[in-house]
Write a protein that holds these residues in place. Structure first.
Motif, PDB file in Angstrom:
ATOM      1  N   ALA A   1     -16.272 -23.862 -15.955  1.00 12.32           N
ATOM      2  CA  ALA A   1     -17.061 -22.735 -15.445  1.00 12.32           C
ATOM      3  C   ALA A   1     -18.336 -22.540 -16.263  1.00 12.32           C
ATOM      4  O   ALA A   1     -19.413 -22.298 -15.697  1.00 12.32           O
ATOM      5  CB  ALA A   1     -16.223 -21.460 -15.444  1.00 12.32           C
TER       6      ALA A   1
ATOM      7  N   GLN B   1     -23.450 -22.998  -9.442  1.00 10.65           N
ATOM      8  CA  GLN B   1     -22.506 -22.290  -8.582  1.00 10.65           C
ATOM      9  C   GLN B   1     -22.952 -22.355  -7.124  1.00 10.65           C
ATOM     10  O   GLN B   1     -22.128 -22.427  -6.216  1.00 10.65           O
ATOM     11  CB  GLN B   1     -22.370 -20.811  -8.982  1.00 10.65           C
TER      12      GLN B   1
ATOM     13  N   HIS C   1     -21.527 -25.437  -5.722  1.00  6.16           N
ATOM     14  CA  HIS C   1     -20.085 -25.609  -5.864  1.00  6.16           C
ATOM     15  C   HIS C   1     -19.340 -24.772  -4.827  1.00  6.16           C
ATOM     16  O   HIS C   1     -18.554 -23.880  -5.157  1.00  6.16           O
ATOM     17  CB  HIS C   1     -19.645 -25.288  -7.291  1.00  6.16           C
ATOM     18  N   THR C   2     -19.579 -25.109  -3.569  1.00  5.50           N
ATOM     19  CA  THR C   2     -18.866 -24.467  -2.470  1.00  5.50           C
ATOM     20  C   THR C   2     -17.536 -25.193  -2.270  1.00  5.50           C
ATOM     21  O   THR C   2     -17.397 -26.362  -2.666  1.00  5.50           O
ATOM     22  CB  THR C   2     -19.684 -24.551  -1.171  1.00  5.50           C
ATOM     23  N   PRO C   3     -16.561 -24.530  -1.659  1.00  4.82           N
ATOM     24  CA  PRO C   3     -15.297 -25.227  -1.399  1.00  4.82           C
ATOM     25  C   PRO C   3     -15.501 -26.531  -0.628  1.00  4.82           C
ATOM     26  O   PRO C   3     -14.861 -27.546  -0.942  1.00  4.82           O
ATOM     27  CB  PRO C   3     -14.491 -24.200  -0.592  1.00  4.82           C
TER      28      PRO C   3
ATOM     29  N   SER D   1     -12.989 -26.823 -10.926  1.00  2.21           N
ATOM     30  CA  SER D   1     -14.107 -26.056 -10.393  1.00  2.21           C
ATOM     31  C   SER D   1     -13.756 -25.443  -9.037  1.00  2.21           C
ATOM     32  O   SER D   1     -14.115 -24.300  -8.747  1.00  2.21           O
ATOM     33  CB  SER D   1     -15.354 -26.942 -10.279  1.00  2.21           C
ATOM     34  N   LEU D   2     -13.028 -26.187  -8.206  1.00  6.36           N
ATOM     35  CA  LEU D   2     -12.594 -25.652  -6.918  1.00  6.36           C
ATOM     36  C   LEU D   2     -11.633 -24.481  -7.127  1.00  6.36           C
ATOM     37  O   LEU D   2     -11.735 -23.458  -6.439  1.00  6.36           O
ATOM     38  CB  LEU D   2     -11.946 -26.755  -6.076  1.00  6.36           C
TER      39      LEU D   2
ATOM     40  N   ASN E   1     -11.602 -22.514  -9.697  1.00 10.24           N
ATOM     41  CA  ASN E   1     -12.457 -21.413 -10.139  1.00 10.24           C
ATOM     42  C   ASN E   1     -13.148 -20.755  -8.955  1.00 10.24           C
ATOM     43  O   ASN E   1     -13.175 -19.527  -8.830  1.00 10.24           O
ATOM     44  CB  ASN E   1     -13.515 -21.899 -11.134  1.00 10.24           C
ATOM     45  N   THR E   2     -13.721 -21.568  -8.082  1.00 12.11           N
ATOM     46  CA  THR E   2     -14.475 -21.070  -6.944  1.00 12.11           C
ATOM     47  C   THR E   2     -13.591 -20.256  -5.996  1.00 12.11           C
ATOM     48  O   THR E   2     -14.015 -19.228  -5.465  1.00 12.11           O
ATOM     49  CB  THR E   2     -15.136 -22.246  -6.188  1.00 12.11           C
TER      50      THR E   2
END
Length: 129
Positions: free
Chosen positions: A20, A29, A32-34, A84-85, A87-88
């Protein structure tokens, strides 16, 4: 002298936090979309498979140091994008993995599947043996 981080001493939350921070420091960010992260995981998984593409089963089990290092980097990319996913999407990976393992235990009871590699649907409606 402090010891380098390893699987025994590093928590998932520490890894998620490091990912993150890396993303935030670069203002990524927005990217960093799904959708993008899931695609990145698939792309990195394909790059991982590339290392094994033409190897025999035996060769894939006896990799040299250079191959292991390269494979480790691809695996790390997959894990980083996965963190990261998580986290998102606000997923708690420990809870998610535990729930999935519980489901797998029900789908693949050890007494029925031991030594077999079929998908769980193969076992549905089949008698033992």
């Amino acid at each position: 002298m402090s010891q380098a981080p390893d699987d025994q001493s590093t928590t998932l939350q520490e890894l998620k936090g490091r990912v993150a921070a890396f993303v935030a420091e670069r203002d990524w960010q927005q990217f960093h979309t799904p959708k993008n992260l899931s695609m990145s995981i698939a792309i990195e998984a394909a790059e991982l498979m590339e290392h094994f593409q033409w190897l025999s089963v035996e060769d894939s089990r006896n990799l040299g140091p250079q191959a292991l290092a390269e494979i480790g980097e691809e695996l790390a990319d997959i894990v980083i994008y996965s963190l990261s996913l998580a986290n998102t999407l606000g997923l708690d990976l420990s809870q998610t993995v535990q729930a999935k393992m519980d489901k797998n235990i029900r789908k693949y009871p050890a007494d029925r599947v031991k030594g077999k590699a079929h998908k769980y649907t193969w076992y549905e409606g089949k008698d033992e043996g």
